[in-house]
Write a protein that holds these residues in place. Sequence first.
Motif, short mmCIF file in Angstrom:
data_model
loop_
_atom_site.label_atom_id
_atom_site.label_comp_id
_atom_site.label_asym_id
_atom_site.label_seq_id
_atom_site.Cartn_x
_atom_site.Cartn_y
_atom_site.Cartn_z
N ALA A 1 -14.85 13.97 -35.21
CA ALA A 1 -13.45 14.39 -33.95
C ALA A 1 -12.78 13.70 -34.04
N PHE A 2 -10.96 13.55 -34.27
CA PHE A 2 -9.94 12.70 -34.35
C PHE A 2 -9.57 12.80 -32.99
N PHE A 3 -9.09 14.09 -32.33
CA PHE A 3 -8.06 14.17 -31.45
C PHE A 3 -6.91 13.31 -31.45
N VAL A 4 -6.55 12.99 -32.42
CA VAL A 4 -5.08 11.91 -32.20
C VAL A 4 -4.26 12.81 -31.36
N ASP A 5 -2.60 11.98 -32.03
CA ASP A 5 -1.54 12.10 -30.38
C ASP A 5 -2.04 12.67 -29.24
N ASN A 6 -2.99 12.19 -28.44
CA ASN A 6 -3.22 12.34 -26.97
C ASN A 6 -3.77 13.70 -26.99
N ALA A 7 -4.49 14.43 -28.49
CA ALA A 7 -5.07 15.80 -27.58
C ALA A 7 -6.13 16.09 -27.00
N LEU A 8 -6.59 14.55 -26.50
CA LEU A 8 -8.12 15.27 -25.67
C LEU A 8 -7.55 15.30 -24.77
N THR A 9 -6.82 14.09 -24.08
CA THR A 9 -5.98 14.25 -22.64
C THR A 9 -5.30 16.18 -22.56
N ARG A 10 -4.32 16.25 -23.69
CA ARG A 10 -3.68 17.84 -23.21
C ARG A 10 -5.31 18.54 -23.41
N ILE B 1 -13.82 20.14 -37.03
CA ILE B 1 -12.81 18.91 -37.27
C ILE B 1 -11.68 19.68 -36.12
N ALA B 2 -11.81 18.64 -35.69
CA ALA B 2 -10.05 18.72 -34.42
C ALA B 2 -9.66 17.26 -34.56
N SER B 3 -8.45 17.67 -34.81
CA SER B 3 -7.35 17.10 -36.21
C SER B 3 -6.62 16.56 -34.91
N THR B 4 -5.37 17.25 -34.75
CA THR B 4 -4.10 17.33 -34.14
C THR B 4 -4.51 17.97 -32.58
N GLY B 5 -5.51 19.16 -32.90
CA GLY B 5 -6.41 19.46 -31.57
C GLY B 5 -5.33 20.74 -31.27
N LYS B 6 -4.50 21.31 -31.86
CA LYS B 6 -3.10 22.62 -32.50
C LYS B 6 -3.86 23.65 -32.05
N THR B 7 -4.61 23.86 -33.20
CA THR B 7 -5.79 25.21 -33.52
C THR B 7 -6.84 25.04 -32.33
N LEU B 8 -7.31 24.11 -31.43
CA LEU B 8 -8.27 24.99 -30.59
C LEU B 8 -7.37 24.53 -28.32
#
Length: 301
Positions: A253-262, A224-231
């Motif tokens: 895939a969730f990628f909240v708070d612009n995680a995908l862009t980051r 799971i990818a939520s905030t993306g911080k671990t990734l």
Amino acid sequence: MTLILGFDDYLLPAQQLAKSLSVAFKQVKLHQFPDGETKVTLPTTLPKHIIICRTLNNPNAKMTELIITAAAARNQGVKHITLVAPYLCYMRQDIAFNPGEAVSQKIIGNLLAAYFDSVITIDPHLHRINNLNEAIPITQACALHATGAMSKFLQQHFSQPVLIGPDEESEQWVKAIAQPHQWPYVIATKARFGDKNVAVSLNIKDKNKAVSLSNRDVIIVDDIASTGKTLEQAVKQIQQQAPMSISIIVTHAFFVDNALTRLKDMGVTNIWSSDSVLHSTNAFSIIDTLARQLKKINITD
């Protein structure tokens, strides 16, 4: 006869599941009242066995509508109801970490057990239990994995990548994907200090042998990818080894708070996910995985 019921927020995958099983499909109609309540309308004629297909991201409203749907189907005489929830909500909170916290896994698990005879999902967020029926106390509670679909997809894009699991929990997925192809893999360690504060440590070894990431295609695998911080933390560690490319593949895939862009701004080449949750990163499907399991347990009989 078996009928699949779907909702407009996960319509195409539910229709694809019906096609894979060669069964009929109908849509549950929802109407939102101004006060926030939902009117649920089912087909007027239902067979003795139905499959309700709905993924449970953004779960709070969906759960209410799901329970109303199941209860209304029982009132119409349905004898067996299967829930296919590619993403299953409320599974992470399996203990009270602090005094007063509700153990939502048990509460939601018991609720689902009261309304459904079978539950099938993909890579639920389980920590301290091994089997889904420990959370949902029914005999036919089945947790499938997206690893087969992931493996097939990755094989089409890479010949000899190195797989990275960003934490200890990811090893089960990484190992299942890597071993059939004899791909090297590395499991990192993670310390979590909050929902958005984590630290990842990368030990570049596979079976106690040093693994070089230099000039290699590196793939981070997770459920799971939520905030993306671990990734993000894993990407930072990998970049220090000068890889040829960094890709990310996840089930949900969730990628909240612009995680995908980051992540893209950090130089990640590819970000892929399954269609368990509808998202712009969807690249491979878990519908065939679900269909095979439904056929195996004779759900369509």
